[in-house]
Design a protein around this motif. Structure first.
Motif, PDB file in Angstrom:
ATOM      1  N   PHE A 290       1.019  -1.086   0.083  1.00  0.00           N
ATOM      2  CA  PHE A 290      -0.013  -0.037  -0.101  1.00  0.00           C
ATOM      3  C   PHE A 290       0.811   1.193  -0.132  1.00  0.00           C
ATOM      4  N   ALA A 291       1.693   1.332   1.101  1.00  0.00           N
ATOM      5  CA  ALA A 291       2.876   2.598   0.928  1.00  0.00           C
ATOM      6  C   ALA A 291       3.355   2.682  -0.180  1.00  0.00           C
ATOM      7  N   LEU A 292       4.017   1.658  -0.684  1.00  0.00           N
ATOM      8  CA  LEU A 292       4.859   1.822  -1.931  1.00  0.00           C
ATOM      9  C   LEU A 292       3.987   2.316  -3.261  1.00  0.00           C
ATOM     10  N   ARG A 293       2.846   1.724  -3.406  1.00  0.00           N
ATOM     11  CA  ARG A 293       2.104   2.104  -4.348  1.00  0.00           C
ATOM     12  C   ARG A 293       1.495   3.538  -4.326  1.00  0.00           C
ATOM     13  N   THR A 294       1.427   3.936  -3.141  1.00  0.00           N
ATOM     14  CA  THR A 294       0.877   5.364  -2.935  1.00  0.00           C
ATOM     15  C   THR A 294       1.919   6.328  -3.123  1.00  0.00           C
ATOM     16  N   VAL A 295       3.405   5.988  -2.795  1.00  0.00           N
ATOM     17  CA  VAL A 295       4.224   7.125  -3.203  1.00  0.00           C
ATOM     18  C   VAL A 295       4.912   6.879  -4.712  1.00  0.00           C
ATOM     19  N   LEU A 296       5.000   5.609  -5.116  1.00  0.00           N
ATOM     20  CA  LEU A 296       5.540   5.398  -6.382  1.00  0.00           C
ATOM     21  C   LEU A 296       4.506   5.217  -7.514  1.00  0.00           C
ATOM     22  N   VAL A 297       3.271   5.041  -7.455  1.00  0.00           N
ATOM     23  CA  VAL A 297       2.263   5.001  -8.473  1.00  0.00           C
ATOM     24  C   VAL A 297       1.326   6.049  -8.330  1.00  0.00           C
ATOM     25  N   ARG A 298       0.580   5.957  -7.343  1.00  0.00           N
ATOM     26  CA  ARG A 298      -0.830   6.817  -6.964  1.00  0.00           C
ATOM     27  C   ARG A 298      -0.168   8.421  -7.033  1.00  0.00           C
ATOM     28  N   ARG A 299       0.483   8.790  -6.121  1.00  0.00           N
ATOM     29  CA  ARG A 299       0.990  10.039  -5.980  1.00  0.00           C
ATOM     30  C   ARG A 299       1.486  10.485  -7.093  1.00  0.00           C
ATOM     31  N   ARG A 300       2.195   9.602  -8.077  1.00  0.00           N
ATOM     32  CA  ARG A 300       2.801  10.235  -9.072  1.00  0.00           C
ATOM     33  C   ARG A 300       1.897  10.432 -10.414  1.00  0.00           C
ATOM     34  N   GLU A 301       0.667   9.814 -10.260  1.00  0.00           N
ATOM     35  CA  GLU A 301      -0.362   9.960 -11.518  1.00  0.00           C
ATOM     36  C   GLU A 301      -0.890  11.457 -11.174  1.00  0.00           C
ATOM     37  N   HIS A 302      -0.885  12.070 -10.150  1.00  0.00           N
ATOM     38  CA  HIS A 302      -1.374  13.435  -9.707  1.00  0.00           C
ATOM     39  C   HIS A 302      -0.322  14.342 -10.437  1.00  0.00           C
ATOM     40  N   PRO A 303      -0.767  15.574 -11.181  1.00  0.00           N
ATOM     41  CA  PRO A 303      -0.018  16.455 -11.836  1.00  0.00           C
ATOM     42  C   PRO A 303       1.309  16.917 -11.217  1.00  0.00           C
ATOM     43  N   TYR A 304       1.077  17.110  -9.910  1.00  0.00           N
ATOM     44  CA  TYR A 304       2.230  18.104  -9.317  1.00  0.00           C
ATOM     45  C   TYR A 304       2.519  17.409  -7.953  1.00  0.00           C
ATOM     46  N   LEU A 305       1.393  16.621  -7.514  1.00  0.00           N
ATOM     47  CA  LEU A 305       1.633  16.097  -5.957  1.00  0.00           C
ATOM     48  C   LEU A 305       3.213  15.527  -5.575  1.00  0.00           C
ATOM     49  N   SER A 306       3.391  14.707  -6.337  1.00  0.00           N
ATOM     50  CA  SER A 306       5.046  14.174  -6.018  1.00  0.00           C
ATOM     51  C   SER A 306       5.981  14.973  -5.769  1.00  0.00           C
ATOM     52  N   ARG A 307       6.144  16.065  -6.878  1.00  0.00           N
ATOM     53  CA  ARG A 307       7.153  17.070  -6.873  1.00  0.00           C
ATOM     54  C   ARG A 307       7.078  17.941  -5.727  1.00  0.00           C
ATOM     55  N   LEU A 308       5.689  18.349  -5.450  1.00  0.00           N
ATOM     56  CA  LEU A 308       5.391  19.074  -4.194  1.00  0.00           C
ATOM     57  C   LEU A 308       5.726  18.543  -2.822  1.00  0.00           C
ATOM     58  N   PHE A 309       5.442  17.199  -2.781  1.00  0.00           N
ATOM     59  CA  PHE A 309       5.849  16.588  -1.632  1.00  0.00           C
ATOM     60  C   PHE A 309       7.372  16.400  -1.398  1.00  0.00           C
ATOM     61  N   ILE A 310       7.969  16.128  -2.194  1.00  0.00           N
ATOM     62  CA  ILE A 310       9.477  16.092  -2.320  1.00  0.00           C
ATOM     63  C   ILE A 310       9.933  17.343  -1.859  1.00  0.00           C
ATOM     64  N   ARG A 311       9.532  18.536  -2.154  1.00  0.00           N
ATOM     65  CA  ARG A 311      10.062  19.655  -1.766  1.00  0.00           C
ATOM     66  C   ARG A 311       9.636  20.063  -0.423  1.00  0.00           C
ATOM     67  N   GLU A 312       8.402  19.760   0.098  1.00  0.00           N
ATOM     68  CA  GLU A 312       8.099  19.788   1.470  1.00  0.00           C
ATOM     69  C   GLU A 312       8.861  19.032   2.275  1.00  0.00           C
ATOM     70  N   PHE A 313       9.046  17.581   1.912  1.00  0.00           N
ATOM     71  CA  PHE A 313      10.015  16.909   2.488  1.00  0.00           C
ATOM     72  C   PHE A 313      11.343  17.482   2.796  1.00  0.00           C
ATOM     73  N   ALA A 314      11.993  17.867   1.724  1.00  0.00           N
ATOM     74  CA  ALA A 314      13.182  18.417   2.026  1.00  0.00           C
ATOM     75  C   ALA A 314      13.390  20.104   2.652  1.00  0.00           C
ATOM     76  N   ASN A 315      12.266  20.734   2.714  1.00  0.00           N
ATOM     77  CA  ASN A 315      12.030  22.049   3.160  1.00  0.00           C
ATOM     78  C   ASN A 315      10.650  22.188   3.685  1.00  0.00           C
ATOM     79  N   PRO A 316      10.584  21.909   4.958  1.00  0.00           N
ATOM     80  CA  PRO A 316       8.911  21.760   5.586  1.00  0.00           C
ATOM     81  C   PRO A 316       8.635  23.080   5.790  1.00  0.00           C
TER      82      PRO A 316
END
Length: 218
Positions: free
Chosen positions: A102-128
Motif C-alpha cells: 500500500f505505502a509503495l503504491r501510494t508513493v510510487l504510483v498513485r501520488r505520481r499520477e497526480h500532476p504535481y503532488l509528487s514534486r510538491l511532496f518532495i519539496r515539502e519533505f526537504a524543506n518543511p
C-alpha cells in the motif's frame, strides 16, 4: 494564538468550479517548482488567467491555497484507498506485506499520477513549511498507526516504545526514500518501479529485509 481558518464553501456554478480548479492547478505546479516562498500570488493568478482577488474569494489566503494544494490531494488518496488495517487477529507478517505494498503504491504510483503532488511532496519533505504538521496529523499518522500495530505484534509488545517507534520509522523511510531518492537511483541505473506488479515485487523484497531486521533486533 493560532489563527482560526475561515472555511470556504466549494463553488457550485460550472464556471466557478473551473476557475477554482484552474487556480489550484497552477498554484500546485508553481509551488512544486519554486516552493511556497519562491512564487507570488500575482504569478499564479496570471498563469491561471484570473484576477488577484480570486485567491481570497476561493481560498482566503496564499497559505490556504498552499494547504489545499498539498494536503487535500493526500487526504483524497486515503479516501480512495484506505490504509490496510491490522486488528491483531491476522498474521502480522502478511499484514506487513500488505502495508508495504500500500505505502509503495501510494508513493510510487498513485501520488505520481497526480500532476504535481509528487514534486510538491518532495519539496515539502526537504524543506518543511507551516503545513507539514497538519500533513503529518491528517495523513501520515493514520498510515503510521497501522504500521506501529504490526511492528508491535512482530515484536510481541502490547504498546509502542522507543524500539517499536524506531523500527516503524525505518520502514516508513525505506518507502519514502524510494520516491525522494528517485533522481539518484535513476542515475545509478536502478530506478524505483512505476507499475503495480513491479511495486509488489519491491514490496516483497523490502518485506524480507524488514522481517530479517526485526528478528535481528530482538
Amino acid at each position: 494564538m493560532k489563527k482560526k481558518r475561515t472555511p470556504r464553501i466549494a463553488p457550485l456554478r460550472r464556471d466557478a468550479v473551473e476557475t477554482r480548479t484552474r487556480l489550484l492547478s497552477e498554484a500546485g505546479h508553481a509551488f512544486a517548482e519554486f516552493g511556497y516562498d519562491g512564487v507570488g500570488l500575482r504569478d499564479i493568478c496570471k498563469a491561471a488567467e484570473v484576477n488577484l482577488g480570486a485567491v481570497k474569494y476561493y481560498f482566503g489566503s496564499k497559505q490556504e491555497l498552499y494547504r489545499e494544494a498539498l494536503i487535500q490531494p493526500h487526504i483524497q488518496l486515503l479516501q480512495e484507498e484506505s490504509v490496510p488495517s491490522f486488528d491483531g487477529s491476522t498474521d502480522p507478517e502478511g499484514a506487513l506485506l500488505n502495508w508495504l505494498n500500500f505505502a509503495l503504491r501510494t508513493v510510487l504510483v498513485r501520488r505520481r499520477e497526480h500532476p504535481y503532488l509528487s514534486r510538491l511532496f518532495i519539496r515539502e519533505f526537504a524543506n518543511p513549511s507551516f503545513a507539514m504538521e497538519e500533513l503529518i496529523e491528517l495523513v501520515f499518522k493514520k498510515v503510521r498507526h497501522e504500521l506501529v500495530r504490526i511492528v508491535m505484534a512482530l515484536k510481541h509488545k502490547d504498546q509502542e516504545d522507543s524500539q517499536v517507534a524506531e523500527l516503524a520509522n525505518m520502514v516508513i523511510l525505506l518507502c519514502v526514500q524510494q520516491e525522494v531518492g528517485r533522481p539518484v537511483l535513476e542515475r545509478l541505473a536502478y530506478p524505483p518501479p512505476t507499475k503495480d506488479q513491479d511495486v509488489r515485487a519491491l514490496a516483497e523484497r523490502i518485506h524480507r529485509f524488514v522481517l530479517a531486521g526485526i528478528k535481528a533486533s530482538a
